[in-house]
Every structure is written in C-alpha cells, then in structure tokens.
Motif scaffolding. Structure first.
Motif, PDB file in Angstrom:
ATOM      1  N   TYR A  62      -9.247 -47.613 -79.604  1.00  0.00           N
ATOM      2  CA  TYR A  62     -10.224 -46.914 -80.202  1.00  0.00           C
ATOM      3  C   TYR A  62     -11.626 -47.690 -79.923  1.00  0.00           C
ATOM      4  O   TYR A  62     -11.803 -48.918 -80.054  1.00  0.00           O
ATOM      5  N   PRO A  63     -12.793 -46.910 -79.512  1.00  0.00           N
ATOM      6  CA  PRO A  63     -13.962 -47.646 -79.325  1.00  0.00           C
ATOM      7  C   PRO A  63     -14.713 -48.090 -80.780  1.00  0.00           C
ATOM      8  O   PRO A  63     -15.499 -49.041 -80.618  1.00  0.00           O
ATOM      9  N   GLY A  68     -11.676 -44.187 -85.090  1.00  0.00           N
ATOM     10  CA  GLY A  68     -10.473 -44.983 -85.183  1.00  0.00           C
ATOM     11  C   GLY A  68      -9.374 -44.008 -85.585  1.00  0.00           C
ATOM     12  O   GLY A  68      -9.321 -42.950 -85.804  1.00  0.00           O
ATOM     13  N   PRO A  69      -8.247 -44.608 -85.846  1.00  0.00           N
ATOM     14  CA  PRO A  69      -6.922 -44.102 -86.061  1.00  0.00           C
ATOM     15  C   PRO A  69      -6.686 -43.465 -87.596  1.00  0.00           C
ATOM     16  O   PRO A  69      -5.858 -42.526 -87.467  1.00  0.00           O
ATOM     17  N   ILE A  92     -13.607 -54.443 -80.811  1.00  0.00           N
ATOM     18  CA  ILE A  92     -14.625 -55.235 -81.692  1.00  0.00           C
ATOM     19  C   ILE A  92     -16.012 -55.541 -80.810  1.00  0.00           C
ATOM     20  O   ILE A  92     -17.022 -56.089 -81.264  1.00  0.00           O
ATOM     21  N   GLY A  93     -15.877 -55.267 -79.505  1.00  0.00           N
ATOM     22  CA  GLY A  93     -17.025 -55.469 -78.399  1.00  0.00           C
ATOM     23  C   GLY A  93     -17.151 -56.821 -78.073  1.00  0.00           C
ATOM     24  O   GLY A  93     -18.070 -56.983 -77.198  1.00  0.00           O
ATOM     25  N   GLU A  94     -16.204 -57.595 -78.059  1.00  0.00           N
ATOM     26  CA  GLU A  94     -16.100 -58.933 -77.573  1.00  0.00           C
ATOM     27  C   GLU A  94     -15.090 -58.869 -76.531  1.00  0.00           C
ATOM     28  O   GLU A  94     -13.810 -58.929 -76.903  1.00  0.00           O
ATOM     29  N   ASP A  98     -11.121 -59.046 -77.379  1.00  0.00           N
ATOM     30  CA  ASP A  98     -10.318 -57.653 -77.331  1.00  0.00           C
ATOM     31  C   ASP A  98      -8.924 -57.821 -76.514  1.00  0.00           C
ATOM     32  O   ASP A  98      -8.143 -57.438 -76.979  1.00  0.00           O
ATOM     33  N   ILE A  99      -9.194 -58.393 -75.299  1.00  0.00           N
ATOM     34  CA  ILE A  99      -8.298 -58.822 -74.211  1.00  0.00           C
ATOM     35  C   ILE A  99      -7.140 -59.551 -74.777  1.00  0.00           C
ATOM     36  O   ILE A  99      -6.013 -59.073 -75.210  1.00  0.00           O
ATOM     37  N   CYS A 100      -7.412 -60.588 -75.492  1.00  0.00           N
ATOM     38  CA  CYS A 100      -6.571 -61.527 -75.948  1.00  0.00           C
ATOM     39  C   CYS A 100      -5.692 -60.697 -77.123  1.00  0.00           C
ATOM     40  O   CYS A 100      -4.509 -60.867 -77.287  1.00  0.00           O
TER      41      CYS A 100
END
Length: 112
Positions: A62-63, A68-69, A92-94, A98-100
């Motif tokens: 979710y952006p 969100g959910p 969260i925009g980082e 986010d990928i981790c």
C-alpha cells in the motif's frame, strides 16, 4: 536464491525498463500464472482480487496508511477459503528499508 522476478504491466503502459522479465497478459492468464507462484508481491489493486483465487501467497503493498489495509483489506473483502497467505505492507518511502522489509516478509513464506 532461486527466485524468478517477473514484472507485470499492461499493454497500454509505456514500459519502464527493468532488469526483469516482463509479463503482459489479461486477468485470466494472470490467475493461471499465479497458480505457479510461491508469492506475489505488488500494489494493492484489482489484480490482487484475482490473485486471491489462485492459492499463492500474497504480499499486498500500500502507498500509505490512508489507502492501507484497513480500507482495502483483501482478507475482509473476500470470505473465500484460499490456500495462500495474505500479508500487508505500507510503504514508508525509504526504498532500501521498504525492499528489506518486503524480502523479510517473503522469507517468512519460505519458513512455513
């Protein structure tokens, strides 16, 4: 790690260049593909509604909290006994963080 990453895009999408295989298909074909996936990670969309019926594990992204959910919860929308597992993640925009976090959620499916 043995994963194949595939990017889904529509025919009308001009197509950004990613270092992954691209998949262009209709919804019926997409559900067929999902049946062969260990996990689907993607933005919460109508495509996710279809994926629920495939039985694969899903991580709905979710952006933000507003979209969100709590508002667009796949699990609450469908009272369907799918065989997959649903997770939600709000960006969260980082990018790196986010990928981790998404990779951590993916690895959780490996443990189960």
């Amino acid at each position: 790690s043995g994963y194949t990453v595939v990017i889904n895009r529509s025919d009308s999408d001009p197509g950004l260049k990613f270092p992954f295989q691209e998949l262009v298909c209709d919804l019926r074909e997409a559900v067929s593909v999902f049946r062969h996936c260990k996990c689907l990670i993607g933005y919460r969309s109508g495509l996710m509604d279809c994926a629920v019926f495939s039985g694969c594990n899903i991580i709905a992204v979710y952006p933000d909290e507003e979209a969100g959910p709590l508002f667009h919860d796949l699990d609450a929308m469908w009272g369907y006994p799918y065989s997959g597992h649903l997770e939600s993640y709000i960006l969260i925009g980082e990018n790196n963080e986010d990928i981790c976090r998404l990779l951590q959620l993916l690895m959780k499916f490996e443990e189960s």
